[in-house]
Scaffold this motif. Structure first.
Motif, PDB file in Angstrom:
ATOM      1  N   ASN A  68     -49.192  25.155 -22.378  1.00 36.20           N
ATOM      2  CA  ASN A  68     -48.046  24.872 -21.517  1.00 36.20           C
ATOM      3  C   ASN A  68     -47.098  23.900 -22.220  1.00 36.20           C
ATOM      4  O   ASN A  68     -47.406  23.368 -23.287  1.00 36.20           O
ATOM      5  CB  ASN A  68     -48.510  24.358 -20.145  1.00 36.20           C
ATOM      6  CG  ASN A  68     -49.225  23.030 -20.232  1.00 36.20           C
ATOM      7  OD1 ASN A  68     -48.742  22.068 -20.834  1.00 36.20           O
ATOM      8  ND2 ASN A  68     -50.403  22.934 -19.623  1.00 36.20           N
ATOM      9  N   LEU A  69     -45.932  23.669 -21.636  1.00 34.24           N
ATOM     10  CA  LEU A  69     -44.904  22.880 -22.309  1.00 34.24           C
ATOM     11  C   LEU A  69     -45.330  21.441 -22.555  1.00 34.24           C
ATOM     12  O   LEU A  69     -44.877  20.799 -23.505  1.00 34.24           O
ATOM     13  CB  LEU A  69     -43.612  22.916 -21.484  1.00 34.24           C
ATOM     14  CG  LEU A  69     -43.010  24.303 -21.267  1.00 34.24           C
ATOM     15  CD1 LEU A  69     -41.726  24.203 -20.450  1.00 34.24           C
ATOM     16  CD2 LEU A  69     -42.743  25.017 -22.585  1.00 34.24           C
ATOM     17  N   ALA A  70     -46.231  20.924 -21.742  1.00 35.30           N
ATOM     18  CA  ALA A  70     -46.699  19.546 -21.912  1.00 35.30           C
ATOM     19  C   ALA A  70     -47.521  19.363 -23.187  1.00 35.30           C
ATOM     20  O   ALA A  70     -47.637  18.242 -23.683  1.00 35.30           O
ATOM     21  CB  ALA A  70     -47.509  19.115 -20.691  1.00 35.30           C
ATOM     22  N   THR A  71     -48.083  20.437 -23.708  1.00 33.82           N
ATOM     23  CA  THR A  71     -48.917  20.304 -24.905  1.00 33.82           C
ATOM     24  C   THR A  71     -48.096  20.009 -26.155  1.00 33.82           C
ATOM     25  O   THR A  71     -48.657  19.675 -27.199  1.00 33.82           O
ATOM     26  CB  THR A  71     -49.771  21.558 -25.138  1.00 33.82           C
ATOM     27  OG1 THR A  71     -48.914  22.699 -25.323  1.00 33.82           O
ATOM     28  CG2 THR A  71     -50.698  21.814 -23.953  1.00 33.82           C
ATOM     29  N   SER A  72     -46.775  20.115 -26.064  1.00 28.79           N
ATOM     30  CA  SER A  72     -45.913  19.772 -27.204  1.00 28.79           C
ATOM     31  C   SER A  72     -45.553  18.284 -27.247  1.00 28.79           C
ATOM     32  O   SER A  72     -44.922  17.832 -28.204  1.00 28.79           O
ATOM     33  CB  SER A  72     -44.624  20.594 -27.157  1.00 28.79           C
ATOM     34  OG  SER A  72     -44.879  21.958 -27.415  1.00 28.79           O
ATOM     35  N   VAL A  73     -45.940  17.530 -26.226  1.00 26.45           N
ATOM     36  CA  VAL A  73     -45.561  16.115 -26.159  1.00 26.45           C
ATOM     37  C   VAL A  73     -46.288  15.309 -27.236  1.00 26.45           C
ATOM     38  O   VAL A  73     -47.495  15.433 -27.422  1.00 26.45           O
ATOM     39  CB  VAL A  73     -45.858  15.528 -24.766  1.00 26.45           C
ATOM     40  CG1 VAL A  73     -45.610  14.017 -24.744  1.00 26.45           C
ATOM     41  CG2 VAL A  73     -45.008  16.227 -23.714  1.00 26.45           C
ATOM     42  N   VAL A  74     -45.526  14.468 -27.914  1.00 22.13           N
ATOM     43  CA  VAL A  74     -46.051  13.553 -28.931  1.00 22.13           C
ATOM     44  C   VAL A  74     -46.023  12.113 -28.422  1.00 22.13           C
ATOM     45  O   VAL A  74     -46.902  11.309 -28.740  1.00 22.13           O
ATOM     46  CB  VAL A  74     -45.228  13.674 -30.230  1.00 22.13           C
ATOM     47  CG1 VAL A  74     -45.651  12.636 -31.259  1.00 22.13           C
ATOM     48  CG2 VAL A  74     -45.344  15.082 -30.806  1.00 22.13           C
ATOM     49  N   GLY A 104     -45.295  12.276 -12.034  1.00 24.03           N
ATOM     50  CA  GLY A 104     -44.407  11.212 -11.592  1.00 24.03           C
ATOM     51  C   GLY A 104     -45.123  10.035 -10.968  1.00 24.03           C
ATOM     52  O   GLY A 104     -44.484   9.118 -10.450  1.00 24.03           O
ATOM     53  N   ALA A 105     -46.448  10.024 -11.036  1.00 23.00           N
ATOM     54  CA  ALA A 105     -47.238   8.996 -10.344  1.00 23.00           C
ATOM     55  C   ALA A 105     -47.455   7.746 -11.175  1.00 23.00           C
ATOM     56  O   ALA A 105     -47.949   6.743 -10.655  1.00 23.00           O
ATOM     57  CB  ALA A 105     -48.597   9.577  -9.946  1.00 23.00           C
ATOM     58  N   LEU A 106     -47.103   7.784 -12.454  1.00 21.42           N
ATOM     59  CA  LEU A 106     -47.392   6.655 -13.344  1.00 21.42           C
ATOM     60  C   LEU A 106     -46.152   5.841 -13.690  1.00 21.42           C
ATOM     61  O   LEU A 106     -46.273   4.726 -14.192  1.00 21.42           O
ATOM     62  CB  LEU A 106     -48.040   7.161 -14.634  1.00 21.42           C
ATOM     63  CG  LEU A 106     -49.286   8.024 -14.455  1.00 21.42           C
ATOM     64  CD1 LEU A 106     -49.809   8.485 -15.810  1.00 21.42           C
ATOM     65  CD2 LEU A 106     -50.368   7.273 -13.690  1.00 21.42           C
ATOM     66  N   GLY A 107     -44.980   6.400 -13.435  1.00 23.18           N
ATOM     67  CA  GLY A 107     -43.748   5.704 -13.770  1.00 23.18           C
ATOM     68  C   GLY A 107     -42.593   6.683 -13.870  1.00 23.18           C
ATOM     69  O   GLY A 107     -42.760   7.889 -13.709  1.00 23.18           O
ATOM     70  N   ILE A 108     -41.414   6.148 -14.158  1.00 24.98           N
ATOM     71  CA  ILE A 108     -40.227   6.968 -14.366  1.00 24.98           C
ATOM     72  C   ILE A 108     -40.116   7.239 -15.862  1.00 24.98           C
ATOM     73  O   ILE A 108     -39.824   6.332 -16.645  1.00 24.98           O
ATOM     74  CB  ILE A 108     -38.953   6.269 -13.871  1.00 24.98           C
ATOM     75  CG1 ILE A 108     -39.082   5.870 -12.398  1.00 24.98           C
ATOM     76  CG2 ILE A 108     -37.733   7.156 -14.122  1.00 24.98           C
ATOM     77  CD1 ILE A 108     -39.083   6.993 -11.425  1.00 24.98           C
ATOM     78  N   VAL A 109     -40.374   8.457 -16.267  1.00 24.96           N
ATOM     79  CA  VAL A 109     -40.274   8.819 -17.678  1.00 24.96           C
ATOM     80  C   VAL A 109     -38.801   8.874 -18.065  1.00 24.96           C
ATOM     81  O   VAL A 109     -37.995   9.537 -17.405  1.00 24.96           O
ATOM     82  CB  VAL A 109     -40.954  10.173 -17.957  1.00 24.96           C
ATOM     83  CG1 VAL A 109     -40.699  10.631 -19.389  1.00 24.96           C
ATOM     84  CG2 VAL A 109     -42.450  10.072 -17.689  1.00 24.96           C
ATOM     85  N   THR A 110     -38.456   8.149 -19.128  1.00 29.85           N
ATOM     86  CA  THR A 110     -37.064   8.078 -19.556  1.00 29.85           C
ATOM     87  C   THR A 110     -36.800   8.826 -20.857  1.00 29.85           C
ATOM     88  O   THR A 110     -35.652   9.185 -21.148  1.00 29.85           O
ATOM     89  CB  THR A 110     -36.628   6.615 -19.752  1.00 29.85           C
ATOM     90  OG1 THR A 110     -37.558   5.963 -20.639  1.00 29.85           O
ATOM     91  CG2 THR A 110     -36.608   5.878 -18.420  1.00 29.85           C
ATOM     92  N   ARG A 111     -37.862   9.047 -21.637  1.00 26.88           N
ATOM     93  CA  ARG A 111     -37.687   9.721 -22.924  1.00 26.88           C
ATOM     94  C   ARG A 111     -38.984  10.444 -23.269  1.00 26.88           C
ATOM     95  O   ARG A 111     -40.078   9.931 -23.041  1.00 26.88           O
ATOM     96  CB  ARG A 111     -37.319   8.713 -24.012  1.00 26.88           C
ATOM     97  CG  ARG A 111     -36.678   9.341 -25.250  1.00 26.88           C
ATOM     98  CD  ARG A 111     -35.971   8.257 -26.076  1.00 26.88           C
ATOM     99  NE  ARG A 111     -35.232   8.821 -27.181  1.00 26.88           N
ATOM    100  CZ  ARG A 111     -34.008   9.356 -27.101  1.00 26.88           C
ATOM    101  NH1 ARG A 111     -33.409   9.415 -25.925  1.00 26.88           N
ATOM    102  NH2 ARG A 111     -33.398   9.844 -28.154  1.00 26.88           N
ATOM    103  N   VAL A 112     -38.846  11.647 -23.819  1.00 22.79           N
ATOM    104  CA  VAL A 112     -39.991  12.457 -24.206  1.00 22.79           C
ATOM    105  C   VAL A 112     -39.804  12.862 -25.665  1.00 22.79           C
ATOM    106  O   VAL A 112     -38.730  13.347 -26.043  1.00 22.79           O
ATOM    107  CB  VAL A 112     -40.109  13.729 -23.340  1.00 22.79           C
ATOM    108  CG1 VAL A 112     -41.343  14.534 -23.726  1.00 22.79           C
ATOM    109  CG2 VAL A 112     -40.155  13.374 -21.857  1.00 22.79           C
ATOM    110  N   THR A 113     -40.833  12.661 -26.471  1.00 19.10           N
ATOM    111  CA  THR A 113     -40.806  13.120 -27.855  1.00 19.10           C
ATOM    112  C   THR A 113     -41.711  14.338 -27.980  1.00 19.10           C
ATOM    113  O   THR A 113     -42.877  14.303 -27.568  1.00 19.10           O
ATOM    114  CB  THR A 113     -41.258  12.017 -28.826  1.00 19.10           C
ATOM    115  OG1 THR A 113     -40.399  10.876 -28.665  1.00 19.10           O
ATOM    116  CG2 THR A 113     -41.179  12.493 -30.269  1.00 19.10           C
ATOM    117  N   LEU A 114     -41.160  15.418 -28.513  1.00 20.79           N
ATOM    118  CA  LEU A 114     -41.854  16.687 -28.611  1.00 20.79           C
ATOM    119  C   LEU A 114     -42.044  17.101 -30.065  1.00 20.79           C
ATOM    120  O   LEU A 114     -41.205  16.791 -30.925  1.00 20.79           O
ATOM    121  CB  LEU A 114     -41.049  17.783 -27.902  1.00 20.79           C
ATOM    122  CG  LEU A 114     -40.713  17.573 -26.425  1.00 20.79           C
ATOM    123  CD1 LEU A 114     -39.731  18.641 -25.959  1.00 20.79           C
ATOM    124  CD2 LEU A 114     -41.967  17.595 -25.572  1.00 20.79           C
ATOM    125  N   ALA A 115     -43.100  17.839 -30.335  1.00 21.37           N
ATOM    126  CA  ALA A 115     -43.290  18.457 -31.642  1.00 21.37           C
ATOM    127  C   ALA A 115     -42.322  19.627 -31.781  1.00 21.37           C
ATOM    128  O   ALA A 115     -42.075  20.368 -30.824  1.00 21.37           O
ATOM    129  CB  ALA A 115     -44.726  18.941 -31.792  1.00 21.37           C
TER     130      ALA A 115
END
Length: 416
Positions: free
Chosen positions: A128-134, A163-174
């Protein structure tokens, strides 16, 4: 700090937000102060969820925060502001001759929202798309900024965070080098052929989707292959190729769909089913999705087909997809390769909720999981049974948000 009037509903119109304010912070400092002071706050992305998962007393849109999409060719990553849509990201990456491993059916959704709910495309070798997160950057309940990379002990717990851990502001992807894709549509694959050749069918493309409406045969099978494509099958186990462009919703205008007929084109203009410049899917709809282990695919499809008479009057289209397993704590693909049974419904909320409950009940013996952003009858007790790292996630949430700033009614009912 100003608060804008809140738009009433999500993108498809089936959910009315209960929030009293929508904020548009213009700096990270403003966002941090807002979060630290709020008793109940959540981020609002592209509004593509079909439930109350994204609701709170106060909502925060990140669309006015400064920040650019920044690719790192040496690391082969791209840092992305959370509110960026996949269409926007794809345009930037393609201009730099870079690409993502996969995309979802709709390019209109925001990166942070898709990651937080483990949204996916199709492809038996693709996660899924989350597996690209670095790496993730988020603002916690205290207003602090936290960066979490793959070297963090609990990285797998942060990524599909709901969304339960915080407001994500930036995502780094492979990312990977730019590539091209072609797609062909085959029509009228029989159920017998699907059952007998299911593994071969899902191995026939890098991404494969089977669309149907519980008729005597399936309607469309979309094969997407990376270029160069040596040759397309003359038939797909008895299903001939379409003689023109198609829309996954068989009665809808194919102009809304991405280019087919084997024409090679950019990855971002073939992997989604729908073009970014058009109304996604049908627009006025409800979605649900059930996940089972790939090994249980045929049994699951057969069980749901037993409910055909109850499903058909409400259904716009159903899609069968394959997704690779992963290690993310709250990913529906955690620990198993998966078959996804997706349903796009007419916007008849009460009736859809009843039939979704029947579908999920029919799949209960197959360890069914549901998409976090779509309509489901599954509740907290079901999550406790199906997600072996759920208690670890709860402890992580307690550590980061002891005051419950990011907790809402939906999370209490389904997860926490």
């Amino acid at each position: 700090m100003t608060a804008a009037p809140l738009a009433e509903r999500n993108w498809s119109g089936n959910y009315r937000y209960g929030a009293r304010a929508l904020h548009h912070p213009t700096s990270q400092g403003e966002l941090r102060r807002l979060v630290a002071a709020a008793s109940s706050v959540r981020a609002l992305g592209s509004r593509h969820s079909f439930t109350g998962i994204g609701d709170a007393d106060e909502l925060v849109s990140l669309d006015r925060l400064p920040g650019a999409i920044v690719a790192d060719r040496e690391a082969m990553t791209v840092a992305v502001p959370a509110a960026t849509t996949y269409a926007q990201l794809a345009e930037t990456l393609s201009a730099q001759r870079l690409a993502l491993a996969n995309m979802a059916s709709l390019p209109h959704i925001s990166v942070a929202g898709a990651v937080a709910t483990a949204t996916h495309g199709s492809g038996e070798q693709l996660g899924n798309l989350a597996t690209s997160v670095v790496e993730l950057e988020l603002v916690t309940a205290s207003g602090d900024v936290l960066a979490v990379g793959r070297d963090h002990d609990h990285f797998d717990g942060f990524v599909v965070g709901l969304g339960a851990l915080g407001i994500v502001t930036r995502v780094t992807l492979a990312v990977q080098p730019y590539y091209e894709v072609a797609q062909m549509v085959y029509e009228g694959l029989s159920w017998d052929a699907l059952y007998e050749h299911l593994d071969d069918i899902y191995a026939a493309g890098d991404s494969v989707s089977v669309f149907h409406r519980f008729g005597e045969r399936t309607e469309q099978t979309w094969l997407k292959r990376r270029a160069p494509v040596a040759e397309w099958p003359a038939q797909l186990f008895g299903a001939p190729p379409a003689d023109g462009p198609r829309n996954p919703l068989a009665d809808a205008d194919p102009a809304n769909a991405t280019t087919q007929l084997g024409e090679v084109g950019p990855w971002a203009e073939r992997l989604p089913h729908f073009r970014s410049g058009f109304t996604p899917s049908s627009g006025e709809e409800i979605q649900s999705e059930a996940f089972v282990a790939r090994a249980d695919a045929i049994e699951a499809i057969s069980a749901v087909r037993e409910l055909s008479e109850q499903i058909r009057p409400l259904l716009l289209v159903s899609e069968l997809r394959a997704i690779a397993g992963d290690s993310l704590w709250l990913s529906p693909q955690h620990g198993r390769d998966t078959l996804a049974l997706h349903f796009t419904w007419r916007r008849q909320q009460a009736e859809v909720e009843r039939v979704v409950e029947r579908i999920e009940s029919a799949l209960a013996g197959l360890a069914v999981r549901s998409h976090w952003g779509k309509v489901t009858s599954l509740r907290r007790r079901d999550a406790e049974r199906e997600y072996e790292r759920l208690d670890d996630f709860r402890r992580l949430r307690d550590e980061l948000d002891a005051r419950g700033a990011f907790v809402n009614d939906w999370l209490r009912a389904h997860v926490l």
